[in-house]
Design an enzyme around this catalytic site. Structure first.
Site, PDB file in Angstrom:
ATOM      1  N   ARG A  86       0.850  -1.199   0.000  1.00 60.75           N
ATOM      2  CA  ARG A  86       0.000   0.000   0.000  1.00 60.75           C
ATOM      3  C   ARG A  86       0.881   1.244   0.000  1.00 60.75           C
ATOM      4  O   ARG A  86       0.524   2.271   0.582  1.00 60.75           O
ATOM      5  CB  ARG A  86      -0.890   0.006   1.235  1.00 60.75           C
ATOM      6  CG  ARG A  86      -0.129  -0.189   2.542  1.00 60.75           C
ATOM      7  CD  ARG A  86      -1.000   0.183   3.691  1.00 60.75           C
ATOM      8  NE  ARG A  86      -0.389  -0.192   4.957  1.00 60.75           N
ATOM      9  CZ  ARG A  86      -0.856   0.194   6.110  1.00 60.75           C
ATOM     10  NH1 ARG A  86      -1.913   0.958   6.168  1.00 60.75           N
ATOM     11  NH2 ARG A  86      -0.265  -0.189   7.214  1.00 60.75           N
ATOM     12  N   LYS A 101       2.331   6.265   1.683  1.00 56.36           N
ATOM     13  CA  LYS A 101       1.785   5.055   2.304  1.00 56.36           C
ATOM     14  C   LYS A 101       0.268   5.207   2.393  1.00 56.36           C
ATOM     15  O   LYS A 101      -0.216   6.204   2.952  1.00 56.36           O
ATOM     16  CB  LYS A 101       2.399   4.907   3.706  1.00 56.36           C
ATOM     17  CG  LYS A 101       1.982   3.675   4.466  1.00 56.36           C
ATOM     18  CD  LYS A 101       2.867   3.529   5.698  1.00 56.36           C
ATOM     19  CE  LYS A 101       2.375   2.470   6.638  1.00 56.36           C
ATOM     20  NZ  LYS A 101       3.234   2.371   7.811  1.00 56.36           N
ATOM     21  N   GLY A 114      -4.778  -1.610   0.065  1.00 63.83           N
ATOM     22  CA  GLY A 114      -3.819  -0.607  -0.412  1.00 63.83           C
ATOM     23  C   GLY A 114      -3.953   0.747   0.262  1.00 63.83           C
ATOM     24  O   GLY A 114      -3.285   1.702  -0.120  1.00 63.83           O
ATOM     25  N   ARG A 172      15.328  -2.944   4.053  1.00 70.11           N
ATOM     26  CA  ARG A 172      15.038  -3.591   5.337  1.00 70.11           C
ATOM     27  C   ARG A 172      15.772  -4.921   5.424  1.00 70.11           C
ATOM     28  O   ARG A 172      16.215  -5.464   4.395  1.00 70.11           O
ATOM     29  CB  ARG A 172      13.531  -3.898   5.434  1.00 70.11           C
ATOM     30  CG  ARG A 172      12.646  -2.772   5.012  1.00 70.11           C
ATOM     31  CD  ARG A 172      11.430  -3.270   4.208  1.00 70.11           C
ATOM     32  NE  ARG A 172      10.696  -2.137   3.635  1.00 70.11           N
ATOM     33  CZ  ARG A 172       9.590  -1.632   4.158  1.00 70.11           C
ATOM     34  NH1 ARG A 172       9.035  -2.199   5.184  1.00 70.11           N
ATOM     35  NH2 ARG A 172       9.017  -0.570   3.613  1.00 70.11           N
ATOM     36  N   ASP A 238      10.805  -7.223   8.390  1.00 67.16           N
ATOM     37  CA  ASP A 238      10.471  -6.255   7.338  1.00 67.16           C
ATOM     38  C   ASP A 238      10.290  -4.850   7.896  1.00 67.16           C
ATOM     39  O   ASP A 238      10.167  -3.893   7.138  1.00 67.16           O
ATOM     40  CB  ASP A 238       9.209  -6.687   6.572  1.00 67.16           C
ATOM     41  CG  ASP A 238       8.054  -7.013   7.503  1.00 67.16           C
ATOM     42  OD1 ASP A 238       8.238  -7.851   8.397  1.00 67.16           O
ATOM     43  OD2 ASP A 238       6.975  -6.422   7.344  1.00 67.16           O
TER      44      ASP A 238
HETATM   45  P1  AMP Z   1       2.951  -3.459   8.210  1.00 68.97           P
HETATM   46  O1  AMP Z   1       2.168  -4.142   9.257  1.00 68.97           O
HETATM   47  O2  AMP Z   1       2.465  -2.076   7.894  1.00 68.97           O
HETATM   48  O3  AMP Z   1       4.422  -3.512   8.436  1.00 68.97           O
HETATM   49  O4  AMP Z   1       2.658  -4.284   6.873  1.00 68.97           O
HETATM   50  C1  AMP Z   1       3.006  -5.626   6.687  1.00 68.97           C
HETATM   51  C2  AMP Z   1       2.732  -6.013   5.245  1.00 68.97           C
HETATM   52  O5  AMP Z   1       1.351  -5.922   4.962  1.00 68.97           O
HETATM   53  C3  AMP Z   1       3.419  -5.140   4.223  1.00 68.97           C
HETATM   54  O6  AMP Z   1       3.755  -5.933   3.120  1.00 68.97           O
HETATM   55  C4  AMP Z   1       2.339  -4.155   3.852  1.00 68.97           C
HETATM   56  O7  AMP Z   1       2.529  -3.577   2.586  1.00 68.97           O
HETATM   57  C5  AMP Z   1       1.113  -5.017   3.896  1.00 68.97           C
HETATM   58  N1  AMP Z   1      -0.094  -4.234   4.164  1.00 68.97           N
HETATM   59  C6  AMP Z   1      -0.443  -3.677   5.343  1.00 68.97           C
HETATM   60  N2  AMP Z   1      -1.618  -3.030   5.243  1.00 68.97           N
HETATM   61  C7  AMP Z   1      -2.025  -3.173   3.958  1.00 68.97           C
HETATM   62  C8  AMP Z   1      -3.172  -2.739   3.235  1.00 68.97           C
HETATM   63  N3  AMP Z   1      -4.145  -2.023   3.801  1.00 68.97           N
HETATM   64  N4  AMP Z   1      -3.245  -3.073   1.927  1.00 68.97           N
HETATM   65  C9  AMP Z   1      -2.273  -3.795   1.339  1.00 68.97           C
HETATM   66  N5  AMP Z   1      -1.186  -4.242   1.973  1.00 68.97           N
HETATM   67  C10 AMP Z   1      -1.050  -3.945   3.272  1.00 68.97           C
HETATM   68 MG    MG Z   2       5.944  -2.571   7.650  1.00 70.33          MG
END
Ligand code: AMP
Ligand code: MG
Length: 467
Positions: A86, A101, A114, A172, A238
């Site tokens: 996203r 983001k 996204g 990362r 990550d």
């Molecule tokens: P995060 O928890 O933000 O570190 O995200 C972990 C993974 O989930 C990453 O690959 C993000 O891009 C994906 N992700 C988190 N929220 C969304 C969302 N609303 N739509 C698409 N991908 C997401």
């Molecule tokens: Mg993340």
């Protein structure tokens, strides 16, 4: 616009652009950061299309936009296919990555929408800027824009937003894991050395030097987290940047009462990312990074493993030195010595045994040294007598003012601001600016309740990943 990640093997990213939103609006704008980055005119509030640039409806350079692939251990479980699901990397501003983001779907979106909700976007703005002003290496937030669209989250329907994140690098630990899976780790390692650790190129073993440089940088950051009482909350591989910048503020929180076992994240049932567990987890994450470097090392595979194992094991002594120095500094000693260690350790044991408020306790000690008469806990009276004899008061006061935050972004204060933003309060920029100035010590304390711990609030407080 320069886009450094285009130099990488093309399987490590996707060329893709943000999905336009209904109704771009500029909610928060970081004027000092904009100035520092010398942003182009389109990214200044006086430009009529500024909000559209901050949602990705307009692009300074459409060719530069891309989403990066990465993998990651999430709560210890390996997921080979994550990535910017996203987010869009738009290029460099003033030498830093500019990432949107919440800017729409990419090939890495998996089941997600996204998008990003307004609350987590505002939290990211406040926490990243607060960390920066407390001297913690952190990515920063240039702007939060609203989308005029709703997103569906755990708590129901929420307003959508797009964050503009600024960081030295978005490489990362998970980026290396992803590249390793594709046999592209050498290209990524060379890129990372060039971008972040150019000195490593001249070392006898550049990739080993890269490992050590990253370890040193991450230890520095980790010790800052312990210094201010920051709980990251989701230290998946990550979410660990090789630049050492703190980022991904979704479920983060601040420590009130000093408890090593403190957890706020609603999904961290095992306490994997508890305050006191951040040290072993950082080392664990570095071990995952080291594993990706095995094919790049000199000698046989066994030699490579032995060399990297020793490197990862060096974390302990390097961390201990930095951590012990920080613990001594917070009490006014320039370094940890055999002379002051018993006294310093006795204090930290008392702090832990009594779970006093972390920030407030050091403020009280400062007041005590200044000859004021703070309400010290009775358990500290004997200790402070001895401390006063051991410490050089003038020197200690200078050091303590530098390392001990006068104020931290307390959980209830941050939540109150997020709620104000969600309610659509018109002066939210002013409220956030005023709060951040208070934390930075450059503005007054305009709300008398700021800085007062709320242990009851903290006890029931829960954070969410904001996804
Ligand atoms: P995060 O928890 O933000 O570190 O995200 C972990 C993974 O989930 C990453 O690959 C993000 O891009 C994906 N992700 C988190 N929220 C969304 C969302 N609303 N739509 C698409 N991908 C997401
Ligand atoms: Mg993340």
């Amino acid at each position: 616009m320069r886009q450094v990640y285009q130099q990488l093997p093309s399987t490590l990213f996707q060329v893709t652009q943000p999905t336009p939103v209904n109704e771009p609006g500029l909610l928060l704008y970081n004027a000092p950061l904009a100035k520092q980055l010398a942003v182009p005119n389109e990214l200044t509030p006086s430009h009529s299309e500024v909000a559209a640039y901050f949602t990705g409806n307009q692009l300074l350079d459409p060719e530069a936009s891309l989403a990066m692939g990465y993998a990651g251990h999430q709560f210890g479980h390996y997921n080979p296919q994550l990535g910017d699901g996203r987010a869009h990397m738009l290029g460099q501003l003033g030498g830093y990555d500019w990432q949107l983001k919440g800017s729409g779907l990419t090939k890495y979106s998996r089941g997600g929408d996204g998008r990003c909700a307004l609350g987590p976007a505002v939290r990211e703005y406040i926490m990243s800027e607060a960390m920066h002003s407390l001297g913690v290496p952190a990515m920063r937030t240039l702007a939060v824009a609203t989308t005029g669209e709703k997103v569906y989250r755990q708590q129901g329907l929420e307003q959508g937003a797009v964050v503009s994140r600024i960081g030295a690098s978005h490489i990362r630990v998970g980026s290396f894991q992803y590249a390793a899976g594709q046999g592209k780790v050498q290209a990524l390692a060379d890129f990372t050395i060039e971008q972040l650790y150019p000195d490593a190129a001249n070392a006898e073993q550049p990739y080993l030097a890269l490992y050590h440089s990253v370890q040193t940088r991450l230890i520095e950051t980790l010790v800052h987290w312990y210094r201010v009482g920051f709980i990251h909350g989701v230290m998946n591989t990550d979410n660990i940047a090789l630049s050492g910048e703190t980022f991904d503020f979704g479920p983060c929180a601040m420590l009130g009462d000093y408890k090593l076992e403190q957890v706020y994240s609603s999904i961290d049932h095992q306490g994997r990312y508890a305050f006191g567990n951040q040290k072993p987890i950082m080392q664990w994450n570095l071990a995952r990074f080291a594993e990706t470097l095995i094919p790049l090392m000199d000698g046989s595979k066994d030699d490579a493993i032995a060399t990297l194992t020793a490197a990862v094991e060096s974390f302990d002594s390097e961390f201990s030195h930095a951590y012990d120095t920080m613990c001594a500094n917070k009490l006014g000693f320039s370094e940890a010595t055999s002379a002051n260690q018993p006294l310093v350790q006795e204090f930290w044991q008392l702090l832990q045994a009594n779970a006093w408020d972390y920030t407030q306790t050091f403020n009280q000690l400062t007041d005590f040294l200044k000859g004021m008469d703070p309400e010290l806990p009775v358990e500290l009276v004997a200790w402070t007598d001895e401390w006063q004899r051991e410490v050089n008061t003038q020197h200690a006061l200078v050091l303590m003012a530098k390392v001990n935050p006068k104020a931290v972004p307390r959980n209830h204060e941050v939540e109150a601001l997020i709620s104000a933003a969600e309610r659509g309060e018109q002066d939210i920029q002013h409220q956030v600016d005023t709060y951040l100035a208070y934390l930075a010590g450059t503005g007054g304390k305009t709300d008398a309740s700021w800085g007062i711990p709320d242990a009851q609030f903290d006890q029931q407080y829960q954070t969410f990943c904001g996804t």
